[in-house]
Structure formats: C-alpha cells, structure tokens
Design an enzyme around this catalytic site. Structure first.
Site, short mmCIF file in Angstrom:
data_model
loop_
_atom_site.label_atom_id
_atom_site.label_comp_id
_atom_site.label_asym_id
_atom_site.label_seq_id
_atom_site.Cartn_x
_atom_site.Cartn_y
_atom_site.Cartn_z
N ASP A 95 0.99 -1.34 0.13
CA ASP A 95 -0.05 -0.25 0.08
C ASP A 95 0.82 1.33 -0.03
OD1 ASP A 95 -3.21 0.51 1.61
OD2 ASP A 95 -1.95 1.69 0.14
N GLU A 104 -10.68 6.84 4.35
CA GLU A 104 -9.80 6.29 5.22
C GLU A 104 -10.11 6.73 6.67
OE1 GLU A 104 -6.44 5.92 1.65
OE2 GLU A 104 -5.90 5.29 3.55
#
Ligand code: GLC
Length: 609
Positions: free
Chosen positions: A291, A497
């Site tokens: 990521d 997020e």
C-alpha cells in the site's frame, strides 16, 4: 546490433509463451533494472531523469493528482503516454504500468461516470450488474491511458465505525465473494481452462485489477483504520481470506497488502500470510503490491529503521513497492540488502518475474500507449444508464408508512407542491462521497451528473411546484400545510480512510434535527446519503412516513427518482446490520446475541410496505 534490436529477443516476440518471455527478459536484466521494476512512484516525481536513471517499473496517480484540475481524458492520456515514452527509452524498453484508484468509476477524471460505492453495490446482491460496471469502468479508465486500478476492495466489513466501511460490499463474506465479479468485468473473463492463480487480461479494453487489502482490513478491532484484526487463523481464512479465492479464480493480476495487522503482526511483513497463504496455498501468481508507503508502517514509529522495513517487507513477499516518493532511499536500501545477501537474489527474481508476467499478460509490450478510440466512452449515455440502474437496485427501503388509503411510497408525481430539503439534496460531491476527484472527496458541483433535486424536478408533473431549501426556513415550515409531502436528504460529508473513523455515527450536519423539524409539519420521506448505517433517533424513525438508505450513489441521481416515484420498485437488501445504538458494535448477523434495528438482508418494497 543492440539487445533490443536483436530480432531473436524472445521477450520481444509476442507469439512466444509468456513464461518464455519472462525468463528471457529476466536473464538480460541488471540488478538496478530489476529493483527499478519493483519501484512504483507517484506521478508528480515521474520526471525524465527519474524514469530513466532508476529504471522505474510503475507510476501512479495518488487520488487527486491530475494533469490539471478538470482535465479531460485526452489530457490524462497525453500525460500517461508521455511517462510511457520515457520508460520505453530505457535499455531493454520495458513499458511501465500506470495505476490509480478507480474504485467507483474513473473517479479521478472530470466527466467520468461515477457508480455507487461498494456498500451500495452490496445492497444490490447483483453480481452481473457489478461485472458490467467493471467493464464500463475499464473502458473509461483505459480511455485516460491508465492500465491498472487499485480495485476492488474485498474487505469483509466487521464494524461500521471503520472509515472505509463504504468501500466494502458488506459484512457477509458471501456477499463480498459474489461482488468480486467486478474483476471479471475489469479484466475480462478467463477461459474455463485458465490455470488457477495465473493473471489474466482479455485485451486493450480491459484493466488490470487489484484485490485489496490482503488480509483482514475490514475486521480490525473497533473498526480502527490500519488497526489490528484479532482472530484465529480459521476465522481469518473463513471470513477474510475467502473472497481472495474468488478473485484469484478470476485471474486477478494484482493484490495489495493491508496496512492492518493480524494478531499484532503487520501484514506488510507477514511472511506466513503474504507468501505461505497467498502465494503458496492459494497459488497466486500475479504481483503483490504494497500500500501507499506501506513498508514504512512495518516499524513503530512509522518510517523508523526504513532499511529493516524494506528487508522485512520484501522478504515477506511484497513484489512491488508503492514508495511513492522516497524512491532513491528505497532503491539504495534494497540494493544494499541484496548485495549483503540479507534479501536473497531469488526473492528479487521472483518479484520481477511476477511483475513482468503481469506486464506481458496485460499486453503492455505490444500496446504501451492509449487507444484514443476509447475517449468517447467517458461519461457516455450507456454508462450513465448503467449507473442509474445500479442506483435503483442499491436503494434499501427501511420504512414505508401508510396514509389513509395507500402506502406513502411511491410518491405522487402530480402533487401540487413539494418541499425538498437537506444538505444532500443538491450536492453532487456529497452524493459521490470520498475517492471522487480527490481522495477525501469534495462537496459541491465537482463533476458532471444529476443531483437528487435535478432528478425530482425532471420527473414531477409540469404543474408541480418544487420548493428547495438546503436548510428549511421557519416560515416555510410554519406554512407546512401547503405541501403535499417533503423529501429530506441528509447524510455524511465526503471522507476517506482514517478521516472516516467514527465511534458516534450520528447523522452529521444536524441531520436528525432537520428531519424532525420537517416531519413535525409535513408528511416526510427521508433519504440517507451515508457510507454506512447511522444512529436513527426515535424522532426520525417515528415521525417520518418513509425512510430510504441511498448510500453513496454517485453521479446518477435519477436512479433515486425512478424508484421513489414508482417507475421501479425497491429491491435493495441491507449488506450490513443496522444497529440500534453504537454500544452494540460490532454487530454481525452471526452473533449469538443479535438485536439490530434492521437485520442484514432487510429491505422492503412498495408492495410489501
Ligand atoms: C491508500 C489506500 C489504498 C490505495 C492506495 C493508493 O492509502 O489504502 O486503498 O489504493 O493508498 O492510493
């Protein structure tokens, strides 16, 4: 004659088997060229010198880094092809692969079709619809020159306090497994005899997919983003690993590692899960990408002892590192680790083989540049109609009261006077949610689309007077009896997020009070634009005539009008349990004590009432 002009170059021969091409090219590569292929940088640092001096293998647009604001797809294609030309100028002419987060359509691109976020698609339970969305998304992304999307997120939702709840298709692994059909839409469907675990891509109209975030991202304790999933391996495999079986059987080309941890072990350095489970047990033969600066999350504090993070991450099984800016340091550290044999050359070769395999399968050597004939697909009518269908099927009817002689919904489109109220009635950006235009999204008229208000005005009769007030004025409500009914649209402002992590889950922007004030005076339909279930106060539940969960529907607001005015009936079913109060969380349908406000799978139709 240079290597790249030598016609006997097997890797340049498009008729040669992929594995032969991989091995031939690998055998010609130097260590710097190999490590360059393992490096993914962000576009803003992808300059001529960097691409060529570091042999960079991949570039990405972090959500929101456009060529310029409201750039058209041809501008994007020009940008991506420009980067590709730099990559192809390298000694071996290895094309770079360009990635972005196109997670509900090509959401970076102005004018692209924006589909409902995954939580709404989960409510449709329609795998074929999701597959068609994948195919449409692939066209609109390839039209902008981009080869790879970091989607689908196949997180199985454990707790709606998680800021990425809306990126999940739901709390049941079965739903997520079925909705992974997006991959076959994006990449094309592999033939029946396609070898399991091997990456697949049908052609230039298709897009490399990425199943993310491996593994257990949606199951963290209290829904904390990048938190810790505490479970036995059996439960982890049954709940969170299961969707990856479906992804791999569809030939998913890439998988992304999760920022989260499993029983305290950081996924980005977990050899057992990344290599023994994903690559050996499940047989995944595509590439595993980290990521965004994911290797840095291995250490606490984040980014400390970076050399050790690189060593642990690469040895655990990460093949490509989404650096995305510290490429010099990453390349230097990894080079040193290989030369000191702390990272075996065999691990480097395995990673580069996987990267080259995906690039060959994706046809990048034969077709490195954009097919400009795809440009007209961006935001085209057919795709917007598909998105409208998805919106219709995603709506969940939670309450439909009865007036004296008929159910409240569908609404009378010939009504004399209608009041439309709320923060989300005429706000395209809020209708789309996060990961739209920018990672955290943006309210307002951010792109081309139809708001709920636009859609209502388009469907009601010519004589119907539609009064819109974002916040209802006292005078308006005082004369409440002048309205046939009210439609109140409230919900969450865009987020993504960690910014979405929320332990209160009350409707923001005074939503509950707006509803109560209007419902006190006028028969009211409430439409919730949220990425997840929220607290519904009794005054909302009891005082309103009807209640609809619209999730984050995207640009095609007509889909809502189609259903609330009766051209189509409701068919959405909750993909997640709707709690009564937050101290019940986490609340899942397989809990022994299960006492939701609305259970997983709940959803009324106008006829059922
Ligand atoms: C983000 C997300 C991931 C995304 C990546 C690239 O932090 O966790 O889902 O694909 O970075 O933008």
């Amino acid at each position: 004659m240079s290597e790249t002009e030598d016609s006997s170059c097997v890797y340049k021969n498009s008729n040669a088997p992929v594995e032969a091409r991989v091995q031939d090219l690998l055998s010609r590569m130097t260590l710097p060229e190999k490590i360059g292929q393992m490096t993914q940088i962000e576009r803003s640092v992808a300059t001529h010198g960097v691409l060529t001096d570091y042999f960079i293998g991949s570039v990405q647009s972090g959500a929101g880094t456009w060529p310029f604001e409201d750039a058209k797809s041809s501008d994007w294609a020009e940008m991506v092809d420009g980067v590709q030309r730099l990559a192809l100028a390298s000694r071996l002419g290895i094309p770079m692969i360009y990635g972005t987060d196109a997670v509900h359509g090509n959401n970076n691109l102005y004018g692209a079709t924006i589909f409902p976020h995954n939580i709404g698609l989960g409510a449709t339970r329609d795998a074929d619809l999701v597959k068609r969305i994948g195919a449409a998304t692939a066209l609109e992304v390839r039209a902008s020159g981009i080869h790879w999307t970091f989607a689908p997120c196949v997180a199985v939702l454990g707790d709606p306090r998680w800021g990425r709840c809306y990126e999940s298709y739901g709390e049941a692994s079965k739903i997520v497994c079925e909705m992974s059909s997006l991959i076959s839409g994006l990449q094309g469907e592999p033939p029946k005899d396609h070898p399991n675990g091997y990456p697949f891509l049908a052609g230039r109209n298709n897009l490399v997919a990425c199943a993310k975030h491996f593994v257990g991202d949606g199951g963290t304790d209290k829904g904390v983003s990048r938190g810790n999933t505490i479970s036995s391996y059996e439960d982890l495999e049954k709940i969170h690993v299961a969707p990856y079986l479906n992804c791999i059987s569809q030939g998913v080309c890439t998988v992304m590692a999760s920022y989260s941890s499993w029983n305290g072990s950081k996924l980005h350095s977990d050899y057992f899960l990344l290599t023994e489970v994903l690559k050996q047990k499940l047989g995944f033969k595509g590439l595993l990408v980290s990521d965004w600066d994911g290797l840095e999350t291995i250490s606490e504090p984040k980014g400390s002892d970076y050399r050790n993070c690189v060593k642990l991450g690469i040895n655990a099984g990460v093949d490509m590192v989404m650096v995305p800016f510290k490429y010099q340091q990453f390349i230097e550290e990894l080079t040193d680790l290989v030369e000191s044999e702390e990272v075996p050359m065999g691990r480097i070769n395995d990673a580069v083989e996987r990267i080259l395999r995906v690039k060959f399968v994706a046809g990048l050597f034969e077709f490195p540049f954009t097919d400009r004939s795809l440009l007209p697909t961006v935001g085209c009518k057919e795709h917007r109609e598909l998105a409208r269908e998805a919106v219709r099927k995603s709506l969940v009817l939670l309450k439909n009261g009865k007036t004296s002689y008929k159910p409240f919904l569908p609404l009378d489109r010939m009504a004399e006077r209608v009041l439309v109220v709320g923060t989300h009635a005429d706000d395209l950006g809020s209708q789309c949610g996060g990961w739209t235009k920018k990672i955290y999204g943006q309210s307002g008229k951010i792109t081309i689309g139809t708001t709920l208000l636009d859609a209502i005005k388009a469907i009601v009769g010519g004589k119907t007077e539609v009064i819109y007030e974002r916040t209802p004025a006292k005078e308006t409500l005082a004369s409440g009896e002048g309205f046939s009914y009210a439609i109140v649209a409230v919900g969450e402002p865009p987020y993504a997020e960690k910014r979405g992590d929320n332990s209160e889950l009350t409707i923001p922007l005074n939503g509950n009070n707006i509803v109560a004030a209007v419902a006190e005076k006028i028969p009211t339909l409430v439409i919730l634009f949220t990425g997840r279930p929220m607290v519904l106060e009794p005054k909302v539940l009891e005082k309103t005539e009807a209640l609809v969960a619209a999730w984050l529907p995207g640009t095609e607001g007509q889909g809502i009008a189609d259903v609330i005015f009766g051209d189509f009936d409701f068919e959405g079913k909750l993909p997640v349990s709707w709690f009564k109060h937050v101290d019940q969380l986490p609340l899942n349908a397989d809990d022994s004590l299960y006492d939701p406000l609305f259970p997983l799978g709940y959803g009324l139709s106008c006829n059922s009432g």
